[in-house]
Enzyme design. Structure first.
Site, mmCIF file in Angstrom:
data_model
loop_
_atom_site.group_PDB
_atom_site.id
_atom_site.type_symbol
_atom_site.label_atom_id
_atom_site.label_comp_id
_atom_site.label_asym_id
_atom_site.label_seq_id
_atom_site.Cartn_x
_atom_site.Cartn_y
_atom_site.Cartn_z
ATOM 1 N N LYS A 19 6.669 -1.764 -0.327
ATOM 2 C CA LYS A 19 5.827 -2.502 -1.289
ATOM 3 C C LYS A 19 5.058 -1.523 -2.155
ATOM 4 O O LYS A 19 4.802 -0.360 -1.772
ATOM 5 C CB LYS A 19 4.855 -3.445 -0.580
ATOM 6 C CG LYS A 19 3.864 -2.793 0.398
ATOM 7 C CD LYS A 19 2.598 -2.249 -0.223
ATOM 8 C CE LYS A 19 1.702 -1.550 0.798
ATOM 9 N NZ LYS A 19 0.648 -0.719 0.217
ATOM 10 N N PRO A 107 9.319 6.272 2.303
ATOM 11 C CA PRO A 107 8.566 7.443 2.748
ATOM 12 C C PRO A 107 7.594 7.119 3.878
ATOM 13 O O PRO A 107 6.981 6.046 3.893
ATOM 14 C CB PRO A 107 7.813 7.897 1.493
ATOM 15 C CG PRO A 107 8.024 6.858 0.451
ATOM 16 C CD PRO A 107 9.173 6.011 0.871
ATOM 17 N N GLY A 111 1.952 5.085 1.824
ATOM 18 C CA GLY A 111 1.271 4.010 1.095
ATOM 19 C C GLY A 111 2.235 2.953 0.593
ATOM 20 O O GLY A 111 1.915 2.179 -0.306
ATOM 21 N N MET A 112 3.442 2.909 1.187
ATOM 22 C CA MET A 112 4.442 1.921 0.757
ATOM 23 C C MET A 112 4.835 0.974 1.890
ATOM 24 O O MET A 112 5.804 0.224 1.772
ATOM 25 C CB MET A 112 5.681 2.625 0.203
ATOM 26 C CG MET A 112 5.355 3.461 -1.030
ATOM 27 S SD MET A 112 6.830 4.009 -1.892
ATOM 28 C CE MET A 112 7.369 2.465 -2.666
ATOM 29 N N GLY A 114 6.135 1.379 4.900
ATOM 30 C CA GLY A 114 7.422 1.564 5.578
ATOM 31 C C GLY A 114 7.369 1.154 7.042
ATOM 32 O O GLY A 114 8.281 0.492 7.543
ATOM 33 N N GLY A 115 6.299 1.517 7.738
ATOM 34 C CA GLY A 115 6.158 1.135 9.145
ATOM 35 C C GLY A 115 6.040 -0.376 9.280
ATOM 36 O O GLY A 115 6.598 -0.981 10.214
ATOM 37 N N ASP A 149 -0.126 -5.280 6.637
ATOM 38 C CA ASP A 149 0.947 -5.399 5.642
ATOM 39 C C ASP A 149 2.220 -6.036 6.203
ATOM 40 O O ASP A 149 3.178 -6.245 5.459
ATOM 41 C CB ASP A 149 1.314 -4.006 5.095
ATOM 42 C CG ASP A 149 0.201 -3.397 4.258
ATOM 43 O OD1 ASP A 149 -0.647 -4.163 3.725
ATOM 44 O OD2 ASP A 149 0.174 -2.156 4.123
HETATM 45 O O1 C5P Z 1 -3.754 -3.126 9.439
HETATM 46 P P1 C5P Z 1 -3.321 -1.702 9.445
HETATM 47 O O2 C5P Z 1 -2.936 -1.218 10.815
HETATM 48 O O3 C5P Z 1 -2.300 -1.373 8.426
HETATM 49 O O4 C5P Z 1 -4.602 -0.880 9.039
HETATM 50 C C1 C5P Z 1 -4.726 0.498 9.250
HETATM 51 C C2 C5P Z 1 -6.153 0.916 8.978
HETATM 52 O O5 C5P Z 1 -6.426 0.820 7.573
HETATM 53 C C3 C5P Z 1 -7.218 0.059 9.641
HETATM 54 O O6 C5P Z 1 -7.482 0.501 10.937
HETATM 55 C C4 C5P Z 1 -8.407 0.268 8.714
HETATM 56 O O7 C5P Z 1 -9.020 1.510 8.972
HETATM 57 C C5 C5P Z 1 -7.751 0.371 7.356
HETATM 58 N N1 C5P Z 1 -7.717 -0.928 6.655
HETATM 59 C C6 C5P Z 1 -8.904 -1.444 6.151
HETATM 60 N N2 C5P Z 1 -8.902 -2.649 5.507
HETATM 61 C C7 C5P Z 1 -7.735 -3.339 5.342
HETATM 62 C C8 C5P Z 1 -6.511 -2.819 5.822
HETATM 63 C C9 C5P Z 1 -6.546 -1.600 6.493
HETATM 64 O O8 C5P Z 1 -9.977 -0.833 6.283
HETATM 65 N N3 C5P Z 1 -7.764 -4.488 4.703
#
Ligand code: C5P
Length: 324
Positions: A19, A107, A111-112, A114-115, A149
């Site tokens: 994305k 990648p 920031g896309m 992928g995971g 995501d």
């Molecule tokens: O939800 P995800 O595991 O992708 O989020 C990774 C980290 O990114 C979270 O632990 C948080 O530190 C940050 N995050 C955030 N606000 C969001 C999404 C992610 O602060 N809306």
């Protein structure tokens, strides 16, 4: 691998995609550590293909596609795709371990998402393999437990995300857009970028600015299919933090604009830079011109939107959960 392609034991392959955030408005940090977002996701044609095959125990292998550096991908129980398969099995009461094979084009730590795409594809593949028919909403609910995501990885196309980015409303658009993505030279950690955003704002009591028309500008550009309007509307509140942690991003954005991109923006929490261009031919032209400056291995072309996670090769009577 045992069984012919028409038997379920041959496994099920599902595809999910990367994305880019066309808009990423970041609100204040919440008590749970997350930030409220207003974002517009677009799924783009860099793919993760996950094959789930019955096995004696859970395991995972990862294969690079198109030169993706997969050295940073965990192969233990912390891998998000493996966690997704186990979570679905636990909730559905399934006791049939799978081996997951991930073909990775997105990648890593770029920031896309992928995971998150791996997790989305693993959910869809396992759901089909185990014939659970959970449906898109059921899988998206599980996906939200795995990461902000993941629901978008399941839905795909173009969508407005609120909450942590996990509450989605589709944006109906028939327009297709062309992109060139410039990979960073090292990954950025999403929590570190959000923390840097908080630090730069410098306020514990910082509160979100009122609605400022940015969302409406993106939606208008998407509905009209106007690439110039979309270029003007792209924005990312995490860009300053990403550039602070990876200062070379500023020069990458400048190189993209100087080479004739309509616009450039940091993708999500970075460090991938997304360059919007007017056509697939223009994307190829930009890659030719940027390759000597940035290195060809760092450049990818893609189009968006593309669909969400789906079974690629329905096996036997197994069907995709989409629409079921
Ligand atoms: O939800 P995800 O595991 O992708 O989020 C990774 C980290 O990114 C979270 O632990 C948080 O530190 C940050 N995050 C955030 N606000 C969001 C999404 C992610 O602060 N809306």
């Amino acid at each position: 691998m045992s069984g012919s392609p028409s038997t379920p034991s041959a496994g099920v392959t599902a595809r999910a995609s990367a994305k880019v955030n066309l808009l990423l408005q970041v609100g204040p940090r919440r008590d749970d550590g997350f930030h409220d977002l207003v974002t517009v996701f677009q799924a783009v044609s860099l793919h993760e293909d996950v094959t789930a095959t019955p096995a004696d125990e859970y395991g995972i292998t990862v294969e690079s596609v198109g030169g993706t550096d997969v050295s940073g991908v965990p192969l233990d129980g912390s891998n998000l795709a493996l966690r997704a398969a186990r979570l679905l099995a636990e909730r559905a009461g399934v006791d049939e371990p799978v081996h997951l094979h991930v073909r990775k084009e997105v990648p890593v730590a770029g920031g896309m998402a992928g995971g998150s795409a791996d997790a989305a594809a693993a959910l869809v593949a396992c759901d089909a393999l185990w014939r659970l028919h959970s449906g898109l909403d059921g899988l998206a609910e599980l996906g939200a437990e795995l990461g902000s995501d993941v629901p978008f990885g399941l839905h795909g196309r173009t969508a407005v995300g609120t909450g942590r980015g996990d509450r989605l409303v589709p944006v109906l658009t028939t327009a297709s857009f062309s992109w060139v993505f410039v990979l960073g030279t090292a990954g950025l950690s999403t929590p570190a970028v959000f923390a840097e955003c908080d630090r730069l704002r410098g306020l514990d009591d910082w509160s979100a600015p009122p609605a400022d028309g940015r969302l409406e500008a993106v939606e208008f550009a998407l509905r009209s299919g106007d690439v110039q309007a979309l270029g003007e509307a792209l924005s990312n509140d995490l860009a300053e933090a990403a550039c602070s942690l990876a200062p070379e991003l500023t020069a990458t954005l400048e190189a993209g604009r100087a080479a004739g991109a309509v616009a450039g923006v940091v993708s999500g929490s970075g460090p991938t830079v997304a360059l919007l261009v007017s056509s697939p031919a223009e994307a190829r032209r930009l890659v030719r011109d940027l390759a000597p400056v940035l290195g060809e291995g760092r450049l990818r072309t893609a189009t968006g939107p593309v669909p969400g996670a789906r079974v690629l090769e329905p096996v036997g009577t197994t069907r995709s959960t989409r629409g079921s």
